[in-house]
Write a protein that holds these residues in place. Structure first.
Motif, PDB file in Angstrom:
ATOM      1  N   LEU A  35      -2.437   5.001  -0.061  1.00  0.00           N
ATOM      2  CA  LEU A  35      -3.618   5.416  -0.817  1.00  0.00           C
ATOM      3  C   LEU A  35      -3.979   4.315  -1.811  1.00  0.00           C
ATOM      4  O   LEU A  35      -3.123   3.827  -2.553  1.00  0.00           O
ATOM      5  N   LEU A  36      -5.256   3.944  -1.824  1.00  0.00           N
ATOM      6  CA  LEU A  36      -5.740   2.894  -2.711  1.00  0.00           C
ATOM      7  C   LEU A  36      -6.785   3.450  -3.675  1.00  0.00           C
ATOM      8  O   LEU A  36      -7.767   4.058  -3.246  1.00  0.00           O
ATOM      9  N   THR A  59      -2.158   1.118  -7.047  1.00  0.00           N
ATOM     10  CA  THR A  59      -3.150   1.397  -8.071  1.00  0.00           C
ATOM     11  C   THR A  59      -2.964   0.431  -9.237  1.00  0.00           C
ATOM     12  O   THR A  59      -2.142  -0.496  -9.156  1.00  0.00           O
ATOM     13  N   ARG A  60      -3.735   0.626 -10.292  1.00  0.00           N
ATOM     14  CA  ARG A  60      -3.633  -0.213 -11.484  1.00  0.00           C
ATOM     15  C   ARG A  60      -2.852   0.513 -12.573  1.00  0.00           C
ATOM     16  O   ARG A  60      -2.819   1.744 -12.612  1.00  0.00           O
ATOM     17  N   ALA A  61      -2.260  -0.261 -13.464  1.00  0.00           N
ATOM     18  CA  ALA A  61      -1.455   0.310 -14.540  1.00  0.00           C
ATOM     19  C   ALA A  61      -2.282   0.534 -15.797  1.00  0.00           C
ATOM     20  O   ALA A  61      -1.762   0.496 -16.915  1.00  0.00           O
ATOM     21  N   VAL A  66      -3.707 -10.996  -2.965  1.00  0.00           N
ATOM     22  CA  VAL A  66      -2.389 -11.410  -2.478  1.00  0.00           C
ATOM     23  C   VAL A  66      -1.407 -10.240  -2.506  1.00  0.00           C
ATOM     24  O   VAL A  66      -0.664  -9.998  -1.545  1.00  0.00           O
ATOM     25  N   ALA A  67      -1.403  -9.491  -3.609  1.00  0.00           N
ATOM     26  CA  ALA A  67      -0.505  -8.348  -3.730  1.00  0.00           C
ATOM     27  C   ALA A  67      -0.863  -7.263  -2.720  1.00  0.00           C
ATOM     28  O   ALA A  67       0.019  -6.656  -2.099  1.00  0.00           O
ATOM     29  N   LEU A  68      -2.162  -7.004  -2.548  1.00  0.00           N
ATOM     30  CA  LEU A  68      -2.584  -5.995  -1.576  1.00  0.00           C
ATOM     31  C   LEU A  68      -2.178  -6.412  -0.169  1.00  0.00           C
ATOM     32  O   LEU A  68      -1.695  -5.586   0.619  1.00  0.00           O
ATOM     33  N   ILE A  83      -8.818   5.182   1.305  1.00  0.00           N
ATOM     34  CA  ILE A  83      -9.521   4.462   0.252  1.00  0.00           C
ATOM     35  C   ILE A  83     -10.272   5.468  -0.613  1.00  0.00           C
ATOM     36  O   ILE A  83     -11.145   6.181  -0.128  1.00  0.00           O
ATOM     37  N   ASN A  84      -9.925   5.520  -1.869  1.00  0.00           N
ATOM     38  CA  ASN A  84     -10.599   6.438  -2.785  1.00  0.00           C
ATOM     39  C   ASN A  84     -11.615   5.660  -3.605  1.00  0.00           C
ATOM     40  O   ASN A  84     -11.271   4.685  -4.275  1.00  0.00           O
ATOM     41  N   GLY A  85     -12.877   6.070  -3.561  1.00  0.00           N
ATOM     42  CA  GLY A  85     -13.910   5.358  -4.297  1.00  0.00           C
ATOM     43  C   GLY A  85     -14.620   4.339  -3.427  1.00  0.00           C
ATOM     44  O   GLY A  85     -14.265   4.120  -2.258  1.00  0.00           O
TER      45      GLY A  85
END
Length: 227
Positions: free
Chosen positions: A17-18, A52-54, A88-90, A104-106
């Motif tokens: 999930l992204l 996700t982001r922190a 790169v991380a993805l 994909i959310n959003g």
């Protein structure tokens, strides 16, 4: 990336999930909560990872362990990216986790939505993709930040015209999506309402004959028509 990203997984279908924001983020509104509830709902049937982001939507850093996989709910894991919310991380997550399904959310995130849609279009990933616009393509949403969204829309029309599924949560969202993207194949759209959380304990009680007091909790936003 953490070494745990390369861990061995079970035979359950693997779902990635992204979304830019995820619990404990709450200022981002309903979609972050809906994602968390969806993970809790599906984790008996899928092996789930969330990238996700922190941070929350206002830039507040969340009280989480950043840039590593951490446990969530019963069996799922979340990667809260602080220094590595980037292509790169993805790409590393895709390679190491090799998901069967990417959710994909959003719609307007370069890392969380545009990049994975483009990767599918160019054949860089073979996962099945599901995108949930979460109302971000509805008329009321398009009136907000019009210029930015006008730049995204042509690309989204092109990227969504491929072999993927679209998750909408209401009849209104379905109708307005078809109006915005008339070329979309209706067989690729499925309607399923937001998942509610069932593990929250009820507090207090209501005795017959007493006054029932109700409170509406909602995001104060022009999009929600609550000003």
């Amino acid at each position: 990336m953490s070494a745990t990203a390369g861990e061995l997984f079970t035979q359950k279908p693997k779902l990635l999930l992204l979304y830019d924001y995820f619990e404990p983020a709450y200022k981002a509104g309903g979609p972050a909560i809906s994602c968390a509830n969806l993970v809790r709902f599906l984790e008996d049937d899928f092996e789930i990872r969330v990238f996700t982001r922190a941070i929350d939507i206002d830039g507040t850093v969340l009280d989480v362990e950043p840039d590593k996989w951490v446990a969530f709910a019963q069996r799922s894991k979340v990667f809260y990216a602080l220094s590595c919310w980037n292509p790169v991380a993805l790409h590393s997550v895709f390679n190491k986790y090799n998901p069967d399904v990417v959710y994909i959310n959003g719609a307007y995130s370069l890392i969380g939505s545009i990049l994975p849609l483009l990767s599918l279009k160019l054949g860089w990933i073979q996962s099945r993709l599901v995108i949930a616009p979460r109302g971000m393509l509805q008329r009321s949403s398009l009136k907000i930040k019009r210029f930015k969204k006008s730049l995204f829309l042509p690309m989204l029309r092109w990227l969504m015209n491929q072999d993927l599924k679209v998750h909408v949560t209401s009849e209104q969202e379905l109708d307005e999506l078809v109006e915005l993207m008339p070329q979309i194949d209706l067989s690729r759209i499925f309607l399923y309402g937001n998942v509610v959380r069932h593990d929250v304990k009820r507090r207090g009680s209501h005795e017959p004959g007493n006054t029932l007091r109700l409170v509406t909790v909602a995001l104060v936003s022009p999009m929600k028509q609550i000003m």
